[in-house]
Design a protein around this motif. Structure first.
Motif, PDB file in Angstrom:
ATOM      1  N   LYS A   1      39.070  16.965 -28.610  1.00  0.00           N
ATOM      2  CA  LYS A   1      38.544  16.723 -27.271  1.00  0.00           C
ATOM      3  C   LYS A   1      37.316  15.836 -27.393  1.00  0.00           C
ATOM      4  CE  LYS A   1      40.239  20.997 -25.179  1.00  0.00           C
ATOM      5  NZ  LYS A   1      39.863  22.239 -24.443  1.00  0.00           N
ATOM      6  N   MET A   2      37.145  14.943 -26.439  1.00  0.00           N
ATOM      7  CA  MET A   2      36.069  13.961 -26.513  1.00  0.00           C
ATOM      8  C   MET A   2      35.323  13.877 -25.193  1.00  0.00           C
ATOM      9  SD  MET A   2      38.226  11.010 -28.517  1.00  0.00           S
ATOM     10  CE  MET A   2      39.798  11.541 -27.833  1.00  0.00           C
ATOM     11  N   ILE A   3      34.088  13.412 -25.266  1.00  0.00           N
ATOM     12  CA  ILE A   3      33.296  13.128 -24.079  1.00  0.00           C
ATOM     13  C   ILE A   3      32.815  11.684 -24.151  1.00  0.00           C
ATOM     14  CG2 ILE A   3      32.543  15.515 -23.714  1.00  0.00           C
ATOM     15  CD1 ILE A   3      29.937  14.827 -25.130  1.00  0.00           C
ATOM     16  N   THR A   4      32.394  11.157 -23.029  1.00  0.00           N
ATOM     17  CA  THR A   4      31.913   9.776 -22.993  1.00  0.00           C
ATOM     18  C   THR A   4      30.421   9.715 -23.300  1.00  0.00           C
ATOM     19  OG1 THR A   4      31.494   9.914 -20.609  1.00  0.00           O
ATOM     20  CG2 THR A   4      33.636   9.043 -21.327  1.00  0.00           C
ATOM     21  N   GLY A   5      30.007   8.542 -23.771  1.00  0.00           N
ATOM     22  CA  GLY A   5      28.595   8.262 -23.999  1.00  0.00           C
ATOM     23  C   GLY A   5      28.212   6.970 -23.311  1.00  0.00           C
ATOM     24  N   ASN A   6      27.007   6.486 -23.582  1.00  0.00           N
ATOM     25  CA  ASN A   6      26.516   5.330 -22.838  1.00  0.00           C
ATOM     26  C   ASN A   6      27.291   4.051 -23.135  1.00  0.00           C
ATOM     27  OD1 ASN A   6      24.983   5.781 -25.387  1.00  0.00           O
ATOM     28  ND2 ASN A   6      24.047   3.807 -24.887  1.00  0.00           N
ATOM     29  N   HIS A   7      27.764   3.871 -24.371  1.00  0.00           N
ATOM     30  CA  HIS A   7      28.526   2.656 -24.668  1.00  0.00           C
ATOM     31  C   HIS A   7      29.891   2.693 -23.990  1.00  0.00           C
ATOM     32  CE1 HIS A   7      25.927   0.600 -27.590  1.00  0.00           C
ATOM     33  NE2 HIS A   7      25.532   1.822 -27.929  1.00  0.00           N
TER      34      HIS A   7
ATOM     35  N   LEU B   1      38.286  10.700 -19.621  1.00  0.00           N
ATOM     36  CA  LEU B   1      37.464  11.621 -20.400  1.00  0.00           C
ATOM     37  C   LEU B   1      36.303  12.153 -19.562  1.00  0.00           C
ATOM     38  CD1 LEU B   1      37.132   9.836 -23.872  1.00  0.00           C
ATOM     39  CD2 LEU B   1      38.659  11.708 -23.252  1.00  0.00           C
ATOM     40  N   PRO B   2      35.908  13.410 -19.799  1.00  0.00           N
ATOM     41  CA  PRO B   2      34.741  13.957 -19.102  1.00  0.00           C
ATOM     42  C   PRO B   2      33.445  13.515 -19.757  1.00  0.00           C
ATOM     43  CG  PRO B   2      35.615  15.594 -20.599  1.00  0.00           C
ATOM     44  CD  PRO B   2      36.535  14.393 -20.697  1.00  0.00           C
ATOM     45  N   ARG B   3      32.358  13.683 -19.045  1.00  0.00           N
ATOM     46  CA  ARG B   3      31.036  13.449 -19.612  1.00  0.00           C
ATOM     47  C   ARG B   3      30.505  14.713 -20.292  1.00  0.00           C
ATOM     48  NH1 ARG B   3      26.388  10.935 -15.813  1.00  0.00           N
ATOM     49  NH2 ARG B   3      27.319   8.958 -16.456  1.00  0.00           N
ATOM     50  N   ILE B   4      30.984  15.874 -19.836  1.00  0.00           N
ATOM     51  CA  ILE B   4      30.486  17.159 -20.322  1.00  0.00           C
ATOM     52  C   ILE B   4      31.652  18.090 -20.622  1.00  0.00           C
ATOM     53  CG2 ILE B   4      29.135  19.218 -19.728  1.00  0.00           C
ATOM     54  CD1 ILE B   4      27.518  17.436 -17.805  1.00  0.00           C
ATOM     55  N   LEU B   5      31.532  18.858 -21.699  1.00  0.00           N
ATOM     56  CA  LEU B   5      32.458  19.952 -21.996  1.00  0.00           C
ATOM     57  C   LEU B   5      31.639  21.232 -22.162  1.00  0.00           C
ATOM     58  CD1 LEU B   5      34.919  18.344 -24.597  1.00  0.00           C
ATOM     59  CD2 LEU B   5      35.477  19.052 -22.272  1.00  0.00           C
ATOM     60  N   ASN B   6      32.122  22.317 -21.556  1.00  0.00           N
ATOM     61  CA  ASN B   6      31.430  23.600 -21.633  1.00  0.00           C
ATOM     62  C   ASN B   6      32.395  24.697 -22.100  1.00  0.00           C
ATOM     63  OD1 ASN B   6      28.955  22.577 -20.646  1.00  0.00           O
ATOM     64  ND2 ASN B   6      29.627  22.829 -18.537  1.00  0.00           N
TER      65      ASN B   6
ATOM     66  N   HIS C   1      26.602  13.926 -24.207  1.00  0.00           N
ATOM     67  CA  HIS C   1      26.053  12.831 -25.007  1.00  0.00           C
ATOM     68  C   HIS C   1      24.541  12.953 -25.172  1.00  0.00           C
ATOM     69  CE1 HIS C   1      26.026   8.974 -26.952  1.00  0.00           C
ATOM     70  NE2 HIS C   1      25.161   8.483 -26.078  1.00  0.00           N
ATOM     71  N   TYR C   2      23.863  13.395 -24.103  1.00  0.00           N
ATOM     72  CA  TYR C   2      22.434  13.664 -24.204  1.00  0.00           C
ATOM     73  C   TYR C   2      22.036  14.624 -23.097  1.00  0.00           C
ATOM     74  CZ  TYR C   2      17.636  12.854 -25.623  1.00  0.00           C
ATOM     75  OH  TYR C   2      16.364  13.025 -26.115  1.00  0.00           O
ATOM     76  N   PRO C   3      21.248  15.662 -23.402  1.00  0.00           N
ATOM     77  CA  PRO C   3      20.877  16.644 -22.380  1.00  0.00           C
ATOM     78  C   PRO C   3      20.109  16.002 -21.235  1.00  0.00           C
ATOM     79  CG  PRO C   3      20.381  17.457 -24.589  1.00  0.00           C
ATOM     80  CD  PRO C   3      20.722  16.010 -24.733  1.00  0.00           C
TER      81      PRO C   3
ATOM     82  N   PHE D   1      21.324   9.015 -19.352  1.00  0.00           N
ATOM     83  CA  PHE D   1      21.101   9.534 -20.702  1.00  0.00           C
ATOM     84  C   PHE D   1      19.691   9.226 -21.221  1.00  0.00           C
ATOM     85  CE2 PHE D   1      25.816   8.671 -20.806  1.00  0.00           C
ATOM     86  CZ  PHE D   1      26.197  10.007 -20.771  1.00  0.00           C
ATOM     87  N   ASP D   2      18.956   8.389 -20.499  1.00  0.00           N
ATOM     88  CA  ASP D   2      17.635   7.982 -20.968  1.00  0.00           C
ATOM     89  C   ASP D   2      16.495   8.627 -20.184  1.00  0.00           C
ATOM     90  OD1 ASP D   2      18.833   6.343 -22.831  1.00  0.00           O
ATOM     91  OD2 ASP D   2      18.697   4.540 -21.593  1.00  0.00           O
ATOM     92  N   LEU D   3      16.805   9.515 -19.244  1.00  0.00           N
ATOM     93  CA  LEU D   3      15.788  10.043 -18.346  1.00  0.00           C
ATOM     94  C   LEU D   3      15.060  11.267 -18.887  1.00  0.00           C
ATOM     95  CD1 LEU D   3      17.736   9.673 -14.963  1.00  0.00           C
ATOM     96  CD2 LEU D   3      16.035   8.117 -15.936  1.00  0.00           C
ATOM     97  N   THR D   4      15.587  11.896 -19.917  1.00  0.00           N
ATOM     98  CA  THR D   4      14.993  13.127 -20.439  1.00  0.00           C
ATOM     99  C   THR D   4      13.832  12.856 -21.382  1.00  0.00           C
ATOM    100  OG1 THR D   4      17.152  14.218 -20.288  1.00  0.00           O
ATOM    101  CG2 THR D   4      15.510  15.273 -21.674  1.00  0.00           C
TER     102      THR D   4
END
Length: 205
Positions: A22-28, A70-75, A87-89, A104-107
Motif C-alpha cells: 500500500k502506498m501514499i502520495t508525497g509532494n513530488h 492513491l490516498p495521502r494518508i493511511l490509518n 508523507h509529513y505530519p 507538507f511544508d506548514l508544520t
C-alpha cells in the motif's frame, strides 16, 4: 516514488505490479499530477518545475491513473495499535489542501516542539513520515514519530527503510539499511537529460 531521479516509470512498474503493497502520495507525486491535470503548481517549487515537467511528459498512462487513486494518508489498526502514515505530519485542517498550498511544508522541521501542536492525531500511537531526508525517531505527546530517512536521497550506497514489529504488547521500530549499486545508478543518471541533473548528482557525491 517519483522525482529526484529519472526512473519513475521503472520504480512504479515494480510497485504497482505487487498486490501486497500500500502506498501514499508525497509532494513530488502530487506536484507532477498537478501538472498533468492542469492544476495550480506550488509556487515555492517553481525551480523544480522543469524537473517535474520532464517526468510528467514521460510517465506511463497507467501509472498516472494509479497515482491519482492513491490516498495521502493511511490509518491502519494492527493489534489495537492505531498508526498514522503520511508523507509529513500536519494539522488536520491541512489534510485536504491542494499541493499548490504546500501542506507538507506548514508544520516546520521535525521536532518535538513543532509536532506537539499537531491536532487530530491523539488516537495514534505511531506516526510514520518522510519528506525530510534525514532519520528521525522520537516521542512526543505519548506517541512515537519515525522517519527512516530518504530511501534514495542518500550519499552512501544504502537504501534506508524501517520495519515496525507490532504485537498486542506494543511495537518495535527497526531502522534498516540495504546495500545497492549506487555507482551504477549515478552512472545511468549521468547519461540522462533530466533537468536539475547536476543538483541531483550532488546528493550522491
Amino acid at each position: 516514488m517519483i522525482g529526484i531521479g529519472p526512473f519513475s516509470n521503472e520504480v512504479l512498474d515494480v510497485l504497482f505490479e505487487r498486490n501486497n503493497v500500500k502506498m501514499i502520495t508525497g509532494n513530488h507525486d502530487e506536484s507532477v499530477l498537478a501538472l498533468l491535470n492542469n492544476e495550480p503548481y506550488p509556487e515555492s517549487r517553481i525551480n523544480v518545475k522543469p524537473h517535474h515537467e520532464w517526468i510528467a511528459a514521460r510517465l506511463k498512462k497507467e501509472h498516472i491513473s494509479n497515482l491519482e487513486n492513491l490516498p495521502r494518508i493511511l490509518n491502519p489498526t494492527i493489534h489495537e495499535h492505531n498508526l498514522h502514515l503520511i508523507h509529513y505530519p500536519m494539522k488536520q485542517s491541512f489534510n485536504e489542501d491542494h499541493i499548490s498550498e504546500d501542506p507538507f511544508d506548514l508544520t516546520g522541521m521535525p521536532s518535538q516542539k513543532n509536532f506537539s501542536v499537531i491536532d487530530g492525531i491523539s488516537i495514534f500511537s505511531l506516526v510514520c513520515f518522510g519528506h525530510d531526508h534525514s532519520t528521525h525517531h522520537f516521542i512526543c505527546n505519548n506517541k512515537t514519530f519515525f522517519n527512516p530517512g530518504s530511501l534514495g536521497c542518500f550519499n552512501e550506497p544504502f537504501a534506508r527503510y524501517g520495519i515496525i514489529d507490532i504485537n498486542k504488547n506494543g511495537f518495535n521500530v527497526m531502522p534498516q539499511y540495504v546495500p545497492y549499486e549506487l555507482n551504477f545508478y549515478v552512472s545511468e543518471l549521468s547519461k540522462t537529460s533530466i533537468p536539475r541533473k547536476e543538483i541531483i548528482l550532488n546528493i550522491y557525491r
